[in-house]
Design an enzyme around this catalytic site. Structure first.
Site, PDB file in Angstrom:
ATOM      1  N   GLU A 160       1.540   8.811  58.589  1.00 11.98           N
ATOM      2  CA  GLU A 160       0.837   7.625  58.092  1.00 11.98           C
ATOM      3  C   GLU A 160       0.276   6.793  59.233  1.00 11.98           C
ATOM      4  O   GLU A 160      -0.877   6.370  59.180  1.00 11.98           O
ATOM      5  CB  GLU A 160       1.771   6.775  57.220  1.00 11.98           C
ATOM      6  CG  GLU A 160       1.959   7.300  55.801  1.00 11.98           C
ATOM      7  CD  GLU A 160       2.533   6.231  54.886  1.00 11.98           C
ATOM      8  OE1 GLU A 160       2.384   5.036  55.193  1.00 11.98           O
ATOM      9  OE2 GLU A 160       3.114   6.601  53.851  1.00 11.98           O
ATOM     10  N   SER A 199       7.372   3.865  56.549  1.00 13.02           N
ATOM     11  CA  SER A 199       7.269   5.278  56.180  1.00 13.02           C
ATOM     12  C   SER A 199       6.377   6.002  57.183  1.00 13.02           C
ATOM     13  O   SER A 199       5.223   5.621  57.370  1.00 13.02           O
ATOM     14  CB  SER A 199       6.693   5.421  54.771  1.00 13.02           C
ATOM     15  OG  SER A 199       7.542   4.801  53.824  1.00 13.02           O
ATOM     16  N   ARG A 236      -3.346   6.362  50.932  1.00 11.13           N
ATOM     17  CA  ARG A 236      -3.176   5.884  52.307  1.00 11.13           C
ATOM     18  C   ARG A 236      -4.447   6.102  53.117  1.00 11.13           C
ATOM     19  O   ARG A 236      -4.421   6.477  54.292  1.00 11.13           O
ATOM     20  CB  ARG A 236      -1.981   6.578  52.984  1.00 11.13           C
ATOM     21  CG  ARG A 236      -0.666   6.385  52.268  1.00 11.13           C
ATOM     22  CD  ARG A 236      -0.234   4.927  52.211  1.00 11.13           C
ATOM     23  NE  ARG A 236       0.973   4.794  51.409  1.00 11.13           N
ATOM     24  CZ  ARG A 236       1.000   4.556  50.092  1.00 11.13           C
ATOM     25  NH1 ARG A 236      -0.161   4.408  49.438  1.00 11.13           N
ATOM     26  NH2 ARG A 236       2.127   4.457  49.425  1.00 11.13           N
TER      27      ARG A 236
END
Length: 343
Positions: free
Chosen positions: A339, A243, A164
């Site tokens: 995130e 998420s 990520r």
């Protein structure tokens, strides 16, 4: 290029959070970026690049000029015995790109179906799901420098992909490009012959349920879409950013220690001997699923997803996220990392 003043961003972020841009510039081609940079009132101003708005939590009105990237286009660039190379404009919706590839007989992105956001944002976050990351299918991208206006092409190595993470999220002091460029086109490399990526629990369950041991690309795509729809809320109906936390990576020793206390820990081995832990399981184990703070809550079907229950502010989302982080750290000694970008 379109320039608008005093524009609400509520409809331009998937959380549906209230914020206003003092200046919003819509970019549809590389030349638009250079035209914008040539304007005295905009050229030297700070910039905030906005794709689909699915990876941001707005806690206040941005002080920067907001750049809404809307570059269109989809095409097959090259075809070799080893791969298909496809190119998309950065403004194309990511799921539409996955579907376009399948509709044109170009498989390879099925596991990444229904991930929210745009193609241009996908490399920034190095999106991933069900055993596949964008980096696994990446070829190159075009971007425009937000200082010089020059176009550049970056290959996979130059993008410095991580979990990520990419060069576009990294500090310029460390050679990163955070805030320094805007992606306009992305090229993906789809390997030939096609091989399904199946090593993920939810997909293995589908194989067992259906008796299909070797799914074709369309079947795998349909499975992934069904799995995501069953677990994750539609941002068009319930505001969310997908998420919210990264799955933490721990040493084998840390993993064994947690399993000794919580034998049902969901974990996945990595190639370097470490283990990736399911952040959603950690949050659920702390009792957060379905809970709320103010008008921000944890989704009832998936503890990894924070949602806007109606009229939530960015501050409420951040307060909830921090409470979850403290709870998980207190029980497991693990710090969860968000995130999305918290602005």
């Amino acid at each position: 290029m379109d320039i608008a003043r005093a524009m609400s961003l509520r409809e331009l972020n998937s959380f549906g959070l209230p914020a206003q841009a003092h200046t919003l510039v819509r970019l549809r081609r590389d030349a638009d970026v250079r035209r914008m940079l040539a304007l005295p009132e905009l050229g030297t101003a700070p910039k905030l690049v906005l794709g689909g708005g699915s990876n941001i939590v707005l806690t206040r009105d941005p002080q920067a000029v907001v750049l809404k990237v809307e570059v269109p286009g989809a095409r097959l660039v090259a075809e070799t015995p080893e791969a298909w190379i496809v190119e998309f404009g950065a403004g194309v919706v990511w799921h539409d790109a996955v579907t376009w590839c399948l509709d044109h007989g170009l498989p390879g992105l099925e596991n990444l179906a229904l991930i929210p956001g745009t193609v241009g944002a996908a490399p920034v976050q190095n999106i991933g799901a069900y055993g596949l990351e964008l980096a696994d299918r990446f070829d190159s991208l075009d971007a425009v420098d937000l200082v010089t206006g020059r176009s550049v092409t970056l290959d996979k190595a130059a993008c410095r992909f991580g979990y990520r993470d990419s060069v576009f999220k990294q500090d310029p002091m460390d050679g990163g490009l955070a805030g320094k460029s805007v992606i306009t086109r992305v090229r993906l490399r789809l390997p030939r012959p096609w091989q399904p990526v199946l090593g993920y629990l939810d997909i293995e369950r589908r194989m067992q349920e259906t008796g299909i041991a070797a799914p074709d690309p369309r079947t795998l795509y349909d499975w992934v879409c069904a799995i995501r729809r069953a677990k994750l809320p539609d941002p068009g109906r319930i505001g969310n950013a997908g998420s919210f936390f990264k799955n933490p990576v721990v040493s084998a020793e840390q993993c064994r220690d947690i399993i000794a206390r919580d034998p049902h820990l969901v974990h996945y081995p990595m190639g370097d001997g470490r283990f990736k832990l399911a952040a959603g399981w950690l949050i659920d184990a702390c009792g957060w699923k379905g809970k709320s703070i103010g008008r921000a809550g944890v989704y009832e079907r998936q503890a990894l997803v924070l949602v806007n229950r109606g009229g939530a502010t960015g501050a409420e989302v951040v307060t909830l996220a921090r409470a979850i982080q403290e709870s998980v750290y207190g029980r497991f000694g693990i710090r969860l990392e968000p995130e999305p970008v918290l602005l």
